[in-house]
Design a protein around this motif. Structure first.
Motif, PDB file in Angstrom:
ATOM      1  N   SER A   1     -27.532 -10.769   3.319  1.00 24.09           N
ATOM      2  CA  SER A   1     -28.615  -9.814   3.564  1.00 24.09           C
ATOM      3  C   SER A   1     -28.704  -8.801   2.421  1.00 24.09           C
ATOM      4  O   SER A   1     -27.748  -8.613   1.669  1.00 24.09           O
ATOM      5  CB  SER A   1     -28.349  -9.071   4.873  1.00 24.09           C
ATOM      6  OG  SER A   1     -27.247  -8.196   4.698  1.00 24.09           O
ATOM      7  N   PRO A   2     -29.853  -8.126   2.295  1.00 17.54           N
ATOM      8  CA  PRO A   2     -29.996  -7.087   1.259  1.00 17.54           C
ATOM      9  C   PRO A   2     -28.943  -5.980   1.415  1.00 17.54           C
ATOM     10  O   PRO A   2     -28.444  -5.467   0.418  1.00 17.54           O
ATOM     11  CB  PRO A   2     -31.394  -6.530   1.504  1.00 17.54           C
ATOM     12  CG  PRO A   2     -32.125  -7.596   2.248  1.00 17.54           C
ATOM     13  CD  PRO A   2     -31.092  -8.334   3.052  1.00 17.54           C
ATOM     14  N   GLU A   3     -28.582  -5.647   2.659  1.00 19.04           N
ATOM     15  CA  GLU A   3     -27.564  -4.604   2.884  1.00 19.04           C
ATOM     16  C   GLU A   3     -26.226  -5.046   2.299  1.00 19.04           C
ATOM     17  O   GLU A   3     -25.529  -4.275   1.659  1.00 19.04           O
ATOM     18  CB  GLU A   3     -27.376  -4.314   4.383  1.00 19.04           C
ATOM     19  CG  GLU A   3     -28.582  -3.714   5.089  1.00 19.04           C
ATOM     20  CD  GLU A   3     -29.690  -4.738   5.320  1.00 19.04           C
ATOM     21  OE1 GLU A   3     -29.353  -5.905   5.625  1.00 19.04           O
ATOM     22  OE2 GLU A   3     -30.871  -4.390   5.163  1.00 19.04           O
ATOM     23  N   GLN A   4     -25.871  -6.312   2.555  1.00 21.26           N
ATOM     24  CA  GLN A   4     -24.604  -6.831   2.021  1.00 21.26           C
ATOM     25  C   GLN A   4     -24.632  -6.865   0.499  1.00 21.26           C
ATOM     26  O   GLN A   4     -23.632  -6.596  -0.156  1.00 21.26           O
ATOM     27  CB  GLN A   4     -24.337  -8.235   2.568  1.00 21.26           C
ATOM     28  CG  GLN A   4     -23.974  -8.233   4.048  1.00 21.26           C
ATOM     29  CD  GLN A   4     -23.951  -9.647   4.619  1.00 21.26           C
ATOM     30  OE1 GLN A   4     -24.759 -10.477   4.258  1.00 21.26           O
ATOM     31  NE2 GLN A   4     -23.011  -9.898   5.516  1.00 21.26           N
ATOM     32  N   MET A   5     -25.794  -7.190  -0.064  1.00 12.89           N
ATOM     33  CA  MET A   5     -25.905  -7.227  -1.514  1.00 12.89           C
ATOM     34  C   MET A   5     -25.707  -5.828  -2.090  1.00 12.89           C
ATOM     35  O   MET A   5     -25.050  -5.655  -3.107  1.00 12.89           O
ATOM     36  CB  MET A   5     -27.282  -7.751  -1.918  1.00 12.89           C
ATOM     37  CG  MET A   5     -27.219  -9.131  -2.542  1.00 12.89           C
ATOM     38  SD  MET A   5     -28.813  -9.933  -2.527  1.00 12.89           S
ATOM     39  CE  MET A   5     -29.665  -9.141  -3.856  1.00 12.89           C
ATOM     40  N   ARG A   6     -26.279  -4.843  -1.404  1.00 17.32           N
ATOM     41  CA  ARG A   6     -26.168  -3.458  -1.873  1.00 17.32           C
ATOM     42  C   ARG A   6     -24.751  -2.918  -1.743  1.00 17.32           C
ATOM     43  O   ARG A   6     -24.304  -2.136  -2.560  1.00 17.32           O
ATOM     44  CB  ARG A   6     -27.126  -2.565  -1.076  1.00 17.32           C
ATOM     45  CG  ARG A   6     -28.459  -2.352  -1.758  1.00 17.32           C
ATOM     46  CD  ARG A   6     -29.201  -1.164  -1.197  1.00 17.32           C
ATOM     47  NE  ARG A   6     -29.506  -1.333   0.217  1.00 17.32           N
ATOM     48  CZ  ARG A   6     -30.589  -1.954   0.690  1.00 17.32           C
ATOM     49  NH1 ARG A   6     -31.467  -2.467  -0.152  1.00 17.32           N
ATOM     50  NH2 ARG A   6     -30.804  -2.068   1.982  1.00 17.32           N
ATOM     51  N   SER A   7     -24.043  -3.339  -0.680  1.00 23.02           N
ATOM     52  CA  SER A   7     -22.724  -2.767  -0.395  1.00 23.02           C
ATOM     53  C   SER A   7     -21.740  -3.042  -1.530  1.00 23.02           C
ATOM     54  O   SER A   7     -20.806  -2.276  -1.742  1.00 23.02           O
ATOM     55  CB  SER A   7     -22.171  -3.358   0.899  1.00 23.02           C
ATOM     56  OG  SER A   7     -21.574  -4.623   0.642  1.00 23.02           O
ATOM     57  N   GLY A   8     -21.921  -4.122  -2.265  1.00 16.51           N
ATOM     58  CA  GLY A   8     -21.010  -4.436  -3.367  1.00 16.51           C
ATOM     59  C   GLY A   8     -19.738  -5.132  -2.923  1.00 16.51           C
ATOM     60  O   GLY A   8     -18.952  -5.571  -3.745  1.00 16.51           O
ATOM     61  N   ASN A   9     -19.487  -5.218  -1.606  1.00 18.41           N
ATOM     62  CA  ASN A   9     -18.307  -5.935  -1.113  1.00 18.41           C
ATOM     63  C   ASN A   9     -18.707  -7.351  -0.735  1.00 18.41           C
ATOM     64  O   ASN A   9     -19.708  -7.552  -0.062  1.00 18.41           O
ATOM     65  CB  ASN A   9     -17.734  -5.248   0.128  1.00 18.41           C
ATOM     66  CG  ASN A   9     -17.321  -3.825  -0.180  1.00 18.41           C
ATOM     67  OD1 ASN A   9     -16.746  -3.554  -1.241  1.00 18.41           O
ATOM     68  ND2 ASN A   9     -17.664  -2.913   0.715  1.00 18.41           N
ATOM     69  N   VAL A  10     -17.905  -8.317  -1.144  1.00 17.46           N
ATOM     70  CA  VAL A  10     -18.228  -9.709  -0.839  1.00 17.46           C
ATOM     71  C   VAL A  10     -18.102  -9.938   0.668  1.00 17.46           C
ATOM     72  O   VAL A  10     -17.055  -9.669   1.247  1.00 17.46           O
ATOM     73  CB  VAL A  10     -17.286 -10.661  -1.595  1.00 17.46           C
ATOM     74  CG1 VAL A  10     -17.604 -12.103  -1.231  1.00 17.46           C
ATOM     75  CG2 VAL A  10     -17.424 -10.453  -3.089  1.00 17.46           C
TER      76      VAL A  10
END
Ligand SMILES: [Zn+2]
Length: 358
Positions: free
Chosen positions: A37-46
């Motif tokens: 998701s875009p949120e996961q992409m933004r978080s920087g954590n795999v």
């Protein structure tokens, strides 16, 4: 091989069929795990999925994702968004497409029939003409005989109002103007719907899940069905006549919201004519003007439409200039951030600049 008659059978039920496919795909999407998701992409954590790090095919081999991959995904999505700021035209769809998709379009897809059109409304204003096309399927997926391609023509309201042009001439202008599109096939669904959504030229539901396995480099724009439809939009007289009818209807209705349908008999005539055409990749001019025009339209013509993100070029110059001044390090970091570059890209630019000097 003649075309499969099931491709254009029961045209009047094709809208319901298209909706049913959309519903099924939507419910599969809702159940799907392993979507980045875009949120996961933004978080920087795999992200971790079923106890394992999420995987990617970036670089060509399946492997666990790294934080650097997430950086690269974000960067690629940003570049893509900038690249399509001015929208996209049928010509650009062909020009920006992959060779392999154009080749499949020429060799595997023989029929394109416009099935129905209607003015799309936002509030009380008509904003575009939505045309549903039906193409044949290549036969690779069992039980699938046709695909539904939706194209929205954004020049429609302007052409409905521009009454000084005949409907024919207005249609000819409209097909050179902006479009949005969607296809129900797997290639569009898993490779290109995300690209279309970030580029803001998706006609169907937007896709926010990054294609980390299938298309992590975000290359290409359109499947073979969409490309065949684009070639008919550019070169086909049947599509031209259909669009002219839709404009006439829109003008008659005043508000442009009119709905037109293709007659079953006319669809069969078109499909018959198309089924008789040669399909070989190296097929020469056949003498059928419509066919030859559509084939030509599938050739990549203009490099001018291949817009590279300008920002990197400007960024590159500024980075080079900065490299030579005192306090360069801090300025470089700030500039890198300003320009939306990753540290890796900044280093690559500096290295290229250094090489240029020595
Ligand atoms: Zn498709």
């Amino acid at each position: 091989m003649a075309g499969d008659p099931r491709t254009i059978a029961r045209l009047s039920g094709s809208a319901a069929e298209a909706k049913q496919i959309q519903r099924e795909q939507l419910s599969e999407r809702a159940k799907a795990e392993n979507i980045l998701s875009p949120e996961q992409m933004r978080s920087g954590n795999v992200p971790i999925n079923a106890g394992k790090l999420m995987m990617t095919m970036l670089g060509g081999e399946i492997r666990p994702m790294t934080p650097d991959d997430l950086n690269q995904f974000r960067q690629k999505a940003r570049e893509l968004g900038r690249r399509f700021q001015g929208g996209i035209t049928a010509r650009q769809v062909v020009d920006m497409s992959l060779t392999v998709d154009r080749q499949r379009a020429r060799e595997q897809i023989r029929m394109v029939v416009p099935a129905a059109a209607r003015g799309l409304k936002k509030g009380s204003a008509v904003t575009a003409l939505e045309v549903r096309f039906i193409t044949d399927a290549s036969g690779e997926t069992k039980g699938v005989y046709r695909h539904h391609v939706t194209v929205e023509f954004t020049g429609y309201p302007e052409q409905v109002i521009a009454g000084e042009d005949t409907a024919q001439r207005a249609a000819a202008k409209m097909r050179k103007q902006g479009i949005r599109f969607d296809c129900d096939c797997g290639r569009h669904r898993y490779w290109y719907r995300y690209v279309a959504s970030v580029g803001d030229y998706n006609a169907g539901r937007p896709e926010s899940g990054f294609p980390k396995i299938r298309n992590p480099s975000l290359v290409g724009v359109a499947c073979k069905h969409v490309l065949r439809v684009m070639s008919e939009i550019e070169g086909g007289s049947a599509v031209q006549a259909f669009l002219a009818r839709a404009i006439e209807k829109g003008r008659k209705n005043g508000d442009g919201a009119g709905h037109i349908r293709q007659l079953q008999r006319e669809a069969e005539r078109l499909a018959d004519k198309q089924a008789k055409r040669p399909m070989a990749a190296n097929a020469r001019a056949s003498g059928d003007r419509d066919f030859d025009r559509a084939r030509r339209a599938l050739r990549k013509q203009s490099r001018a439409t291949k817009v590279k993100p300008k920002r990197t070029a400007i960024g590159s110059k500024r980075m080079q200039a900065l490299g030579a001044t005192p306090g360069a390090h801090d300025k470089l970091i700030a500039t890198t951030r300003d320009l939306g570059l990753t540290p890796e890209e900044a280093v690559a630019i500096l290295q290229a600049a250094a090489k240029g000097k020595s």
